[in-house]
Motif scaffolding. Structure first.
Motif, short mmCIF file in Angstrom:
data_model
loop_
_atom_site.label_atom_id
_atom_site.label_comp_id
_atom_site.label_asym_id
_atom_site.label_seq_id
_atom_site.Cartn_x
_atom_site.Cartn_y
_atom_site.Cartn_z
N TYR A 98 -0.99 11.98 1.20
CA TYR A 98 -1.75 12.83 2.10
C TYR A 98 -1.30 14.27 1.88
CZ TYR A 98 -3.23 8.82 4.97
OH TYR A 98 -3.79 7.66 5.42
N TYR A 135 0.29 5.71 -0.14
CA TYR A 135 -0.71 6.76 0.07
C TYR A 135 -0.10 8.13 -0.19
CZ TYR A 135 -2.33 2.93 3.14
OH TYR A 135 -2.70 1.71 3.65
N HIS A 137 -6.77 21.12 9.42
CA HIS A 137 -7.34 19.95 8.74
C HIS A 137 -6.56 18.67 9.02
CE1 HIS A 137 -10.30 22.10 6.30
NE2 HIS A 137 -9.41 23.05 6.19
N GLY A 138 -5.42 18.78 9.59
CA GLY A 138 -4.64 17.58 9.86
C GLY A 138 -4.14 16.95 8.57
N LEU A 139 -4.12 15.65 8.55
CA LEU A 139 -3.67 14.89 7.38
C LEU A 139 -4.90 14.33 6.66
CD1 LEU A 139 -0.85 13.02 9.24
CD2 LEU A 139 -0.44 14.48 7.27
N TYR A 187 -4.80 6.61 -2.81
CA TYR A 187 -3.95 5.54 -2.34
C TYR A 187 -3.88 4.44 -3.38
CZ TYR A 187 -8.08 2.81 -0.92
OH TYR A 187 -9.26 2.09 -0.91
N GLN A 239 -1.18 17.92 4.28
CA GLN A 239 -1.34 18.46 5.62
C GLN A 239 -1.57 19.95 5.54
OE1 GLN A 239 2.05 18.54 8.22
NE2 GLN A 239 0.82 19.09 9.99
N ALA A 271 1.27 2.77 9.18
CA ALA A 271 1.79 3.41 7.98
C ALA A 271 3.06 4.17 8.34
CB ALA A 271 0.75 4.37 7.40
N PHE A 272 4.00 4.17 7.41
CA PHE A 272 5.26 4.90 7.59
C PHE A 272 5.30 6.04 6.59
CE2 PHE A 272 7.02 1.90 10.50
CZ PHE A 272 6.48 0.68 10.14
N PHE A 273 5.76 7.18 7.06
CA PHE A 273 5.69 8.38 6.25
C PHE A 273 7.04 8.82 5.74
CE2 PHE A 273 1.40 10.08 6.50
CZ PHE A 273 0.85 9.26 7.46
N GLY A 274 7.01 9.47 4.57
CA GLY A 274 8.19 10.15 4.06
C GLY A 274 8.37 11.49 4.73
N GLN A 275 9.39 12.23 4.28
CA GLN A 275 9.75 13.50 4.91
C GLN A 275 8.88 14.66 4.47
OE1 GLN A 275 11.45 12.68 7.51
NE2 GLN A 275 13.37 13.73 7.16
N PHE A 327 2.57 14.47 1.96
CA PHE A 327 3.28 13.33 2.53
C PHE A 327 2.89 12.05 1.81
CE2 PHE A 327 5.47 15.15 6.05
CZ PHE A 327 4.69 16.22 6.47
N TYR A 366 0.83 -1.20 0.00
CA TYR A 366 0.00 0.00 0.00
C TYR A 366 0.87 1.26 0.00
CZ TYR A 366 -4.07 -2.82 1.18
OH TYR A 366 -5.08 -3.76 1.16
N SER A 392 2.39 1.14 3.69
CA SER A 392 2.09 0.14 4.71
C SER A 392 2.07 -1.23 4.07
CB SER A 392 0.77 0.43 5.41
OG SER A 392 -0.32 0.23 4.55
#
Lengths: 111, 114
Positions: free
Chosen positions: B35, B33, B41-43, B48, B37, B103-107, B90, B31, B94
């Motif tokens: 996103y 994704y 509104h957050g993420l 995806y 930010q 889930a792991f995020f990029g920078q 971002f 997976y 996952s």
């Protein structure tokens, strides 16, 4: 419509005290809940999670509590440290393939 | 760090121009994704992917398209950038071996549309 809500945009806590961050959700199909921590100019990093079959999960100074009947979860940090100052995002997923995030709570730990 | 690389890290572009953001992973996760930010509104999930050539819309997909021709790459395209698309983007990945996975995020990529 926001399915995951963090109603407190910010929180300030003295070093050594407990920080409690709250999160509410609306979708009863969510079965996995996560907390992420984000520093400025960095991506969110995974902190701790909990499955819907549990009501508590602990990892060192971090504990997440889940109240399914109230559709509420909280993150406890004790003792709080200045390095914990960051934005904390609550997230939820159903079936594990989409993650819905809250708007975040900015935590400041005062030395 | 999970092996996720976003490029570019910063971009300024003019309204009406196309923009493509790239996410590259070395984890072989199924997976991927995208996103955005934004304050207040957050993420929010844009699109995806659950496999090569398999993609689906998220909460805020209007004005965006994606492509995944290889497991490791997930591209986000703004066909005609608008000022409302100024944001921090971002990428996340996952795995699918477990029902419950994080889930792991990029920078992140900071995009400014002027």
């Amino acid at each position: 419509d926001q399915q995951v809500k963090q109603n407190s945009p910010s929180l300030s806590v003295q070093e050594g005290r407990i920080s409690i961050l709250n999160c509410d959700y609306t979708n009863s199909m969510f079965d996995y809940f996560l907390w992420y921590k984000k520093y400025p100019a960095e991506g969110p990093t995974f902190l701790i999670s909990i499955s819907s079959i549990k009501d508590k999960n602990e990892d060192g100074r971090f504990t997440v509590f889940l109240n399914k009947s109230a559709k509420h979860l909280s993150l406890h940090i004790v003792p709080s440290q200045p390095g914990d100052s960051a934005v904390y995002f609550c997230a939820a997923s159903a079936l594990g393939n989409q993650f819905y995030f809250g708007t975040g709570t900015s935590l400041t730990v005062i030395p | 760090d999970a092996g996720i690389t976003q490029s570019p890290r910063h971009k300024v572009t003019e309204t009406g121009t196309p923009v493509t953001l790239r996410c590259h992973q070395t984890e072989n996760h199924r997976y991927m994704y995208w996103y955005r930010q934004d304050p207040g509104h957050g993420l929010r999930l844009i699109h995806y992917s659950y496999g090569v050539k398999d993609t689906d819309k998220g909460e805020v997909s209007d004005g965006y398209s994606v492509s995944r021709s290889k497991t490791e790459d997930f591209l986000l395209t703004l066909e005609s950038a608008t000022s409302s698309q100024t944001s921090v983007y971002f990428c996340a990945i996952s795995g699918s071996n477990r029902r419950h996975t994080e889930a792991f995020f990029g920078q992140g990529t900071r995009l400014t549309v002027v």
